[in-house]
Scaffold this motif. Structure first.
Motif, PDB file in Angstrom:
ATOM      1  N   MET A   1      -2.881  -2.212   8.701  1.00  0.00           N
ATOM      2  CA  MET A   1      -1.477  -1.871   8.947  1.00  0.00           C
ATOM      3  C   MET A   1      -1.201  -1.792  10.442  1.00  0.00           C
ATOM      4  O   MET A   1      -1.912  -1.080  11.168  1.00  0.00           O
TER       5      MET A   1
ATOM      6  N   GLU B   1       1.933  -4.398   6.813  1.00  0.00           N
ATOM      7  CA  GLU B   1       0.642  -4.447   6.131  1.00  0.00           C
ATOM      8  C   GLU B   1       0.260  -5.908   5.949  1.00  0.00           C
ATOM      9  O   GLU B   1       1.111  -6.732   5.628  1.00  0.00           O
TER      10      GLU B   1
ATOM     11  N   VAL C   1      -1.112   9.421   8.746  1.00  0.00           N
ATOM     12  CA  VAL C   1      -1.088  10.322   7.589  1.00  0.00           C
ATOM     13  C   VAL C   1      -1.261  11.744   8.118  1.00  0.00           C
ATOM     14  O   VAL C   1      -2.222  12.033   8.829  1.00  0.00           O
TER      15      VAL C   1
ATOM     16  N   ASN D   1      -7.057  -4.459   3.535  1.00  0.00           N
ATOM     17  CA  ASN D   1      -5.675  -4.407   4.019  1.00  0.00           C
ATOM     18  C   ASN D   1      -5.649  -3.589   5.303  1.00  0.00           C
ATOM     19  O   ASN D   1      -6.392  -2.617   5.446  1.00  0.00           O
TER      20      ASN D   1
ATOM     21  N   THR E   1       9.405  -1.340   0.754  1.00  0.00           N
ATOM     22  CA  THR E   1       8.717  -0.645   1.841  1.00  0.00           C
ATOM     23  C   THR E   1       8.906  -1.469   3.110  1.00  0.00           C
ATOM     24  O   THR E   1       8.490  -2.623   3.166  1.00  0.00           O
TER      25      THR E   1
ATOM     26  N   ALA F   1      -1.522  11.254  -0.272  1.00  0.00           N
ATOM     27  CA  ALA F   1      -1.631  11.151   1.186  1.00  0.00           C
ATOM     28  C   ALA F   1      -0.287  10.656   1.706  1.00  0.00           C
ATOM     29  O   ALA F   1       0.217   9.625   1.261  1.00  0.00           O
TER      30      ALA F   1
ATOM     31  N   LEU G   1      -8.609   4.966   5.896  1.00  0.00           N
ATOM     32  CA  LEU G   1      -8.112   5.939   6.879  1.00  0.00           C
ATOM     33  C   LEU G   1      -9.190   6.271   7.908  1.00  0.00           C
ATOM     34  O   LEU G   1     -10.353   6.476   7.554  1.00  0.00           O
TER      35      LEU G   1
ATOM     36  N   CYS H   1       6.879  -4.572   4.717  1.00  0.00           N
ATOM     37  CA  CYS H   1       5.769  -4.977   3.859  1.00  0.00           C
ATOM     38  C   CYS H   1       6.245  -6.004   2.842  1.00  0.00           C
ATOM     39  O   CYS H   1       7.430  -6.090   2.543  1.00  0.00           O
TER      40      CYS H   1
ATOM     41  N   HIS I   1      -0.181  14.691   5.941  1.00  0.00           N
ATOM     42  CA  HIS I   1      -0.199  15.662   4.845  1.00  0.00           C
ATOM     43  C   HIS I   1      -0.914  15.078   3.632  1.00  0.00           C
ATOM     44  O   HIS I   1      -0.935  13.858   3.451  1.00  0.00           O
ATOM     45  N   HIS I   2      -1.454  15.965   2.778  1.00  0.00           N
ATOM     46  CA  HIS I   2      -2.152  15.460   1.601  1.00  0.00           C
ATOM     47  C   HIS I   2      -1.552  15.951   0.287  1.00  0.00           C
ATOM     48  O   HIS I   2      -2.191  15.928  -0.751  1.00  0.00           O
ATOM     49  N   ARG I   3      -0.292  16.362   0.339  1.00  0.00           N
ATOM     50  CA  ARG I   3       0.331  16.872  -0.880  1.00  0.00           C
ATOM     51  C   ARG I   3       1.835  16.908  -0.692  1.00  0.00           C
ATOM     52  O   ARG I   3       2.323  17.089   0.418  1.00  0.00           O
TER      53      ARG I   3
ATOM     54  N   ILE J   1       4.206   7.166   0.790  1.00  0.00           N
ATOM     55  CA  ILE J   1       3.030   7.662   0.086  1.00  0.00           C
ATOM     56  C   ILE J   1       2.015   6.527  -0.023  1.00  0.00           C
ATOM     57  O   ILE J   1       2.375   5.403  -0.386  1.00  0.00           O
ATOM     58  N   ILE J   2       0.756   6.808   0.269  1.00  0.00           N
ATOM     59  CA  ILE J   2      -0.284   5.819  -0.020  1.00  0.00           C
ATOM     60  C   ILE J   2      -0.439   5.777  -1.533  1.00  0.00           C
ATOM     61  O   ILE J   2      -0.674   6.809  -2.161  1.00  0.00           O
ATOM     62  N   ARG J   3      -0.285   4.592  -2.124  1.00  0.00           N
ATOM     63  CA  ARG J   3      -0.229   4.494  -3.586  1.00  0.00           C
ATOM     64  C   ARG J   3      -1.392   5.224  -4.274  1.00  0.00           C
ATOM     65  O   ARG J   3      -2.556   4.932  -3.956  1.00  0.00           O
TER      66      ARG J   3
ATOM     67  N   LEU K   1       0.826  -1.205   0.000  1.00  0.00           N
ATOM     68  CA  LEU K   1       0.000   0.000   0.000  1.00  0.00           C
ATOM     69  C   LEU K   1       0.863   1.260   0.000  1.00  0.00           C
ATOM     70  O   LEU K   1       0.526   2.255  -0.637  1.00  0.00           O
ATOM     71  N   LEU K   2       1.977   1.199   0.742  1.00  0.00           N
ATOM     72  CA  LEU K   2       2.816   2.388   0.917  1.00  0.00           C
ATOM     73  C   LEU K   2       4.053   2.316   0.026  1.00  0.00           C
ATOM     74  O   LEU K   2       4.704   1.272  -0.061  1.00  0.00           O
TER      75      LEU K   2
END
Lengths: 510, 510
Positions: free
Chosen positions: B151, B165, B92, B149, B31, A90, B69, B34, B94-96, A117-119, A68-69
């Motif tokens: 985590m 995960e 999480v 999934n 990752t 995200a 989330l 994972c 940040h979104h950018r 990063i969440i894919r 996922l990440l």
């Protein structure tokens, strides 16, 4: 009292939200931009998965599951790709919470050295694996698929159509050369057309996206485009030939037959839960959804007209026996999916629940039907005659015998209805940009129907293409694709006046 | 040259990693913590999903999908629950992303007002939905499941057994009272026993976990415990009666028949990709995996002994016809899953690929077999006679006729072998803590086999239970569960000397 609170003509977007919610498809969640998919929506997605997965396997792909990440640095390798997605990622920055001043917060001592990063899509992490797995031409083609959740932080979201998290499948393949990779790209597109048209009963136009609408990092992007009942286009699936961009960025090289090292050519392709939104906007009516039989988790729903009387037991038995008999038969290649709704609720409420969800055949069985050995039912796709609900009665044995044929016919009727709408609403008579402006530029009342237009262009690139985009955007239009079926000769380009080389579809879109 | 590089006796953990990697189950990903699940591992998980999903539906549950989330504040509502998971949450924030000094970083202007947690489990967000959906006793029971999934940020990870995960199903239900919720809790446990024993061929002991091993927030936790070939226990599934804790925290109340408001009683239960690790450690041998036929994505693999000669075509045709015929038949309730391996590789390499993966029946068909109308095959679960590979030959028609029976017999043989090991290695003769210390406290050579012990205790709580935990931990032991089958009378507690009230299993565990 059972009608939806709004019709398509009154307010199409509001009608859509109402169907999604009232027909048990999905609802908004407390997590911004994300949805809770409910049983009828989930059952439809699972039907889609079965159909798509079978085709994916039959064409030689295997399922994997990747993390996922994805480490941030993986995205930096392909410049166009990261630019395309950086604004909606995200980002995971911590791996632990801690009570700080009595409030749970990300623990500053558990900050990740590299953010994850969440894919938003998995080209980068899958490409990395490909670079390790692929050594020789004997390892090619490598054809994989995964079913996964992905995340793109959208600012304006709408259930199914545009959500921050969505479910999808993503195919990723690597090939010895362009020819083989292009064959795969078109194979994936054809799989999409097949499921969307033949199972979801949504007619589509297959074609290539213009340069400015390509997937970030792709050489060529193909799409299937469907027309919603408000005339807007919905991109229903895309397939990308990625050339050697990702192979270069991630060093996917193989030893060829002559012993030299070559870059692999890669593809990727995806379809998502967005399709469920497209199906609703294609087949829904003012009573709710009409689910194509091949997609319906329950194709035949039996509602016993119970009245809290001693006869109820006998009636239930009759209904259960009917359903057992139906489930033994087969329609559309698999056993029919019939079901008795025994929920503790008023029969009329239950009937309308299934009308809204769009179960294809809804049987309402009362004591008289049971006594007479009959089945009274409604066909969801042709629910009304004028304002009245139209019901049919058959003997039980006739109903059991005819049900597969009824379902098949309904599947075809839904497709034909949508196909007729698509065909009737692609204008080929707008031959200048002035025509386009006149048709699309007139003041739009909310919900006024505007179809698509088929126009010819000289396929400008760079700044000239950008200008085309700007002119179209002013009319809220985009280029959908250049359909596979092209005319034999061309007139002038409606944008540049130069000789046209291609016919494209322009439309408003979701 | 084809043997695994390490045997179980030499180094069990290393043997396990080797099988996972060499048998195409999974590999580590870039990752941290994972894994990449590869086709054979994924195919086995999909088989598990089919079997489990069918049982889940047949017992009246429906599938939903809730967001990945979960807002941080949701966890704060149930104190024990958040304490149990806060240390392993991926956060999480940040979104950018934004290029800062030429490097992509989380954009400080896109920091979330409330951090979001990647679900470690979904009680909190599902409970919130339950509180909105449940109004009256008529809405109960509400029985849902999701495949998802999740985590949990583990510091020491091992493929399948403990990964950051993992994939799982989580059932969540709400009921009118304890009796109904407890019935559900036990129903879920029985579904788990059924799939794990009857499909995965892994014998288990069902029982209740002691207080200190409960799920965070549960009133009672039940588990199925399996014995691995190194004697350690693996918790293979858990089912929790949550009492009214989550209902209180999230206000899940319903109007009862008398018009009053009552708290719902909830349950949750889960099984995960961890089971695949358990299956490998139960059935693998020194040649790789032995996959139970009911779980094998390919039950019969045909390897044509091609020699790059003109006869090859005829041989391929013979193999394809054989597989087509096998796929028409049925074994274990569904069509047999037969497959021709046409990969461009040496036949001997292909054979060993399938031996390592543990395809139940592996047919090696040479020109002589084709000419004589025969099938030469090996049974993977009894691969060798002494050091030699044991192969069998049958006429094609006999093989086709006998294959379903062979697969069924192999399924039973694998279960019986594991059951005999489980039964033989639970010691009932350690009747004092001194005995326990003597058996488990002796210096452990790496990999020395230690089974489980069945002992009696007075079921201490609080500090006394903590002390028991400490004493066991010094011997690297934990309490697995109190089996359902209990003796009729009890002696003294081995920890406290007081009269015992329960028999428990203690073991080393994964």
């Amino acid at each position: 009292m059972y009608a939806l609170k709004v019709t398509r003509a009154e307010d199409f977007p509001e009608w859509y939200q109402t169907v999604v919610r009232d027909a048990d498809f999905a609802e908004s969640s407390p997590t911004r931009g994300c949805m809770i998919i409910k049983p009828w929506g989930m059952g439809i997605w699972e039907r889609f998965q079965q159909e798509m997965d079978r085709r994916i396997r039959e064409t030689g792909h295997e399922n994997y599951y990747f993390p996922l990440l994805i480490p941030l640095s993986f995205f930096a390798k392909e410049a166009e790709h990261v630019e395309g997605f950086a604004k909606e990622m995200a980002v995971v920055t911590h791996h632990r919470l801690k009570a700080i001043d009595g409030t749970l917060k990300p623990d500053p001592e558990a900050e990740l050295t590299e953010p994850l990063i969440i894919r938003p899509t998995s080209e980068t992490i899958i490409g990395d694996a490909f670079s390790k797995w692929i050594k020789s031409y004997r390892d090619l083609p490598l054809k994989m698929n995964q079913w996964a959740n992905v995340m793109r932080w959208e600012m304006r979201t709408r259930l199914f159509l545009r959500t921050a998290e969505f479910l999808w499948q993503e195919g990723h393949t690597a090939h010895v050369d362009e020819a083989d990779a292009m064959e795969e790209t078109m194979l994936a597109l054809e799989m999409y057309r097949s499921v969307v048209e033949e199972v979801m009963a949504i007619p589509v136009v297959c074609g290539e996206k213009p340069e400015n609408e390509r997937f970030p990092g792709a050489d060529r992007t193909y799409s299937i485009e469907a027309m919603m009942q408000d005339g807007k286009a919905l991109q229903a699936g895309t397939s990308h030939y990625l050339g050697t961009h990702f192979a270069e960025a991630q060093n996917i090289r193989y030893q060829d037959k002559d012993g030299g090292m070559s870059l692999a050519h890669t593809t990727s392709w995806g379809t998502s839960t967005r399709l469920i939104g497209g199906m609703i906007m294609t087949h829904g009516d003012d009573d709710g959804m009409r689910t194509p039989p091949a997609m319906a988790p329950r194709q035949i729903v039996v509602v016993p007209m119970l009245r809290n009387k001693p006869e109820d037991d006998e009636l239930k038995q009759y209904c259960k026996a009917l359903v057992a008999e139906l489930n033994k038969g087969s329609a559309l290649g698999s056993p029919m999916r019939a079901y008795v709704d025994e929920k503790d609720a008023r029969p009329a409420d239950k009937r309308w629940d299934w009308v809204r969800r769009g179960a294809p055949l809804i049987c309402e069985i009362g004591p008289r039907d049971a006594a007479g050995g009959n089945v009274t039912f409604i066909k969801r796709n042709m629910l009304r005659e004028g304002d009245k609900i139209k019901s049919h009665t058959l003997s039980r044995s006739d109903f059991v015998a005819q049900a597969p044929g009824l379902l098949e016919a309904m599947q075809k009727e839904l497709f034909d209805e949508a196909k007729a709408r698509l065909d009737a609403n692609i204008r080929g008579d707008l031959t200048s940009f002035a025509d386009i402006e006149k048709y699309y530029g007139t003041e739009d009342e909310d919900g006024e129907f505007k179809g698509w237009a088929r126009v010819q262009w000289s396929r400008p690139t760079g700044a000239a293409l950008e200008e085309v985009g700007t002119r179209l955007k002013a009319l809220k239009l985009t280029i959908r694709n250049a359909p596979m079926a092209q005319p034999k000769s061309f007139g002038p380009c409606i944008f540049t006046g130069q000789p046209a080389v291609e016919e494209i579809l322009i439309a408003r879109a979701y």
